[in-house]
Design a protein around this motif. Structure first.
Motif, short mmCIF file in Angstrom:
data_model
loop_
_atom_site.label_atom_id
_atom_site.label_comp_id
_atom_site.label_asym_id
_atom_site.label_seq_id
_atom_site.Cartn_x
_atom_site.Cartn_y
_atom_site.Cartn_z
N UNK A 192 33.39 28.80 51.40
CA UNK A 192 33.70 28.73 52.83
C UNK A 192 32.78 29.65 53.64
N UNK A 193 32.55 30.87 53.16
CA UNK A 193 31.63 31.75 53.87
C UNK A 193 30.26 31.11 54.03
N UNK A 194 29.80 30.45 52.96
CA UNK A 194 28.49 29.80 53.04
C UNK A 194 28.55 28.58 53.97
N UNK A 195 29.66 27.85 53.93
CA UNK A 195 29.79 26.70 54.85
C UNK A 195 29.69 27.16 56.30
N UNK A 196 30.23 28.34 56.59
CA UNK A 196 30.22 28.82 57.96
C UNK A 196 29.02 29.71 58.27
N UNK A 197 27.96 29.61 57.45
CA UNK A 197 26.69 30.18 57.84
C UNK A 197 26.21 31.41 57.12
N UNK A 198 26.98 31.92 56.16
CA UNK A 198 26.52 33.08 55.41
C UNK A 198 25.43 32.69 54.41
N UNK A 199 24.37 33.47 54.38
CA UNK A 199 23.32 33.26 53.37
C UNK A 199 23.58 34.11 52.14
N UNK A 200 24.42 35.11 52.28
CA UNK A 200 24.70 36.03 51.18
C UNK A 200 26.18 36.40 51.22
N UNK A 201 26.85 36.30 50.08
CA UNK A 201 28.24 36.71 49.95
C UNK A 201 28.26 37.98 49.10
N UNK A 202 28.76 39.07 49.67
CA UNK A 202 28.75 40.35 48.97
C UNK A 202 29.99 40.58 48.13
N UNK A 203 31.13 40.07 48.55
CA UNK A 203 32.36 40.30 47.80
C UNK A 203 33.42 39.29 48.21
N UNK A 204 34.25 38.91 47.26
CA UNK A 204 35.42 38.07 47.50
C UNK A 204 36.55 38.66 46.67
N UNK A 205 37.29 39.57 47.26
CA UNK A 205 38.41 40.20 46.58
C UNK A 205 39.65 39.33 46.72
N UNK A 206 40.26 39.01 45.60
CA UNK A 206 41.53 38.28 45.57
C UNK A 206 42.44 39.07 44.64
N UNK A 207 43.27 39.95 45.21
CA UNK A 207 44.15 40.80 44.43
C UNK A 207 45.58 40.32 44.52
N UNK A 208 46.03 39.62 43.50
CA UNK A 208 47.37 39.04 43.54
C UNK A 208 48.37 39.93 42.80
N UNK A 209 49.60 39.99 43.34
CA UNK A 209 50.65 40.75 42.68
C UNK A 209 50.20 42.17 42.38
N UNK A 210 50.36 42.64 41.13
CA UNK A 210 49.98 44.02 40.79
C UNK A 210 48.50 44.29 40.94
N UNK A 211 47.66 43.27 40.86
CA UNK A 211 46.23 43.48 41.05
C UNK A 211 45.90 43.92 42.47
N UNK A 212 46.75 43.59 43.42
CA UNK A 212 46.53 43.99 44.81
C UNK A 212 46.66 45.48 45.02
N UNK A 224 47.92 33.20 39.96
CA UNK A 224 48.74 33.59 41.12
C UNK A 224 50.09 32.89 41.03
N UNK A 225 51.15 33.64 41.31
CA UNK A 225 52.51 33.14 41.13
C UNK A 225 53.28 33.11 42.43
N UNK A 226 54.29 32.28 42.47
CA UNK A 226 55.25 32.28 43.58
C UNK A 226 55.83 33.69 43.69
N UNK A 227 55.89 34.21 44.91
CA UNK A 227 56.41 35.56 45.13
C UNK A 227 55.36 36.65 45.15
N UNK A 228 54.08 36.28 44.93
CA UNK A 228 52.99 37.28 44.93
C UNK A 228 52.54 37.62 46.34
N UNK A 229 52.27 38.90 46.56
CA UNK A 229 51.46 39.32 47.68
C UNK A 229 50.00 39.19 47.23
N UNK A 230 49.11 38.71 48.11
CA UNK A 230 47.71 38.52 47.72
C UNK A 230 46.80 39.14 48.78
N UNK A 231 46.01 40.13 48.36
CA UNK A 231 45.03 40.77 49.25
C UNK A 231 43.74 39.97 49.20
N UNK A 232 43.27 39.53 50.36
CA UNK A 232 42.02 38.77 50.48
C UNK A 232 41.04 39.58 51.33
#
Length: 375
Positions: A192-212, A224-232
């Motif tokens: 999506x970042x590239x679709x919207x014009x980014x030439x370089x993606x530096x990071x895509x953090x997806x921290x679900x549940x305890x990983x967040x 990822x499970x039902x009931x998870x908080x997810x940091x994007x």
């Protein structure tokens, strides 16, 4: 750092930047600046070598003298095509010759120089051998605000990068989260970042549940499970300038505690933003956000600074952290991103890029900061 030069800047823009940098070096008591390939060189000259190798490439800026770019002969044609090339002199060297001797001839042998942080050790040591009485200081330490204050064209590019990141969030919130791995959602963010014009993606953090609860978890194979908080948290470069935003979503209905923590972080982020105005010390942004989290009883779980600068890189000075007394100046751009991280359970972070205006601050990210429920 990849190497396309934004078409938004002219040779005159780069000339003015190099002149300003050389003057700042003199004001700081330096004999000059030595800039290796990387973000400082891109910002000053518009030039990035096709490949950074063991061959020395260095921009030499000294007060009162024309800038000189020392380059390997085989890379000189590319350097001549850079947007800022007409504002400097090229000094090329061929294989078999000593590039440090070529560079040393341009320098005061007893001078103290600012040198870009990403300079290879072999090149710094080579210069020290050629000029044993010379001394060097990290450019970040010597001139931390060199790139910090953006001009109007830079602000437009940062705003456009922020809008592209916002568009990415509006799309990612529509995708399925439950039952998919973090890596899959991370790939969606990248695309999506590239679709919207980014030439370089530096990071895509997806921290679900305890990983967040790990602020820099990035992505893993956790489903990822039902009931998870997810940091994007995601960003990169669009037209040479950075984006960086964080939103925390929830898969299905959150608990009362999850809503409470999210509300605390949202209030802290708002407090940090409201503290932005010219003349205020950087540390006051951190203090404002941290006070809200401390007052709510989660202070021990806010484990990082409140923000970092952004420009031709996604992390650069200034930093919104206790002890940083640098006053804010109109045109500075940085993140405001408080968070709470409960080990083994979940985390919440909300982040916008902000610029200092004449009387306050302006956000470059405008997606909702309320909790978003996803499937």
């Amino acid at each position: 750092m990849t190497g396309t030069t934004p078409a938004h800047f002219t040779a005159g823009d780069y000339d003015a930047r190099m002149e300003r940098a050389a003057r700042a070096a003199g004001d700081a008591g330096l004999a000059g600046l030595l800039v290796a390939p990387g973000p400082d060189m891109v910002w000053l000259t518009g030039y990035t070598p096709t490949a950074v190798t063991e061959r020395l490439t260095v921009l030499v800026l000294t007060p009162g003298r024309d800038p000189v770019l020392v380059v390997p002969t085989l890379e000189a044609p590319d350097a001549e095509e850079a947007a800022g090339a007409t504002a400097l002199t090229l000094r090329d060297w061929t294989d078999g010759k000593d590039p440090y001797a070529v560079t040393a001839a341009l320098l005061d042998g007893r001078g103290r120089f600012g040198i870009s942080d990403n300079t290879w050790a072999m090149h710094l040591l080579g210069l020290q051998r050629a000029l044993p009485e010379s001394r060097y200081a990290s450019l970040t330490d010597a001139l931390p605000m060199l790139r910090a204050v953006k001009d109007p064209a830079e602000l437009e590019l940062l705003a456009a990068a922020g809008a592209a990141a916002d568009a990415t969030f509006e799309e990612i919130r529509k995708v399925r989260f439950a039952g998919r791995r973090e890596t899959e959602v991370g790939r969606d963010l990248d695309a999506l970042l590239r679709r919207f014009g980014h030439s370089q993606v530096d990071f895509t953090i997806v921290g679900s549940g305890p990983n967040g609860a790990n602020p820099h978890h990035e992505v893993g194979d956790r489903v990822i499970q039902e009931g998870d908080m997810v940091v994007l948290d995601f960003g990169g470069l669009k037209d040479g300038y950075g984006s960086d935003t964080t939103r925390t979503v929830h898969v299905g209905e959150p608990t009362e505690e999850e809503r409470r923590v999210h509300d605390v972080v949202r209030a802290a982020q708002e407090a940090g933003f409201r503290a932005v105005r010219p003349g205020v010390a950087c540390q006051e942004i951190d203090r404002a956000a941290r006070a809200v989290i401390n007052d709510a009883g989660y202070g021990e779980y806010f484990i990082h600074r409140t923000g970092h600068g952004i420009g031709v890189t996604t992390h650069e000075p200034p930093y919104m952290i206790e002890g940083e007394e640098q006053p804010l100046v109109p045109g500075m751009c940085f993140s405001v991103e408080p968070g709470v991280y409960l080990p083994g359970r979940f985390g919440v972070r909300i982040e916008d890029i902000v610029t200092v205006t004449g009387d306050g601050g302006r956000r470059f990210n405008d997606t909702t900061r309320e909790m978003v429920i996803v499937d």
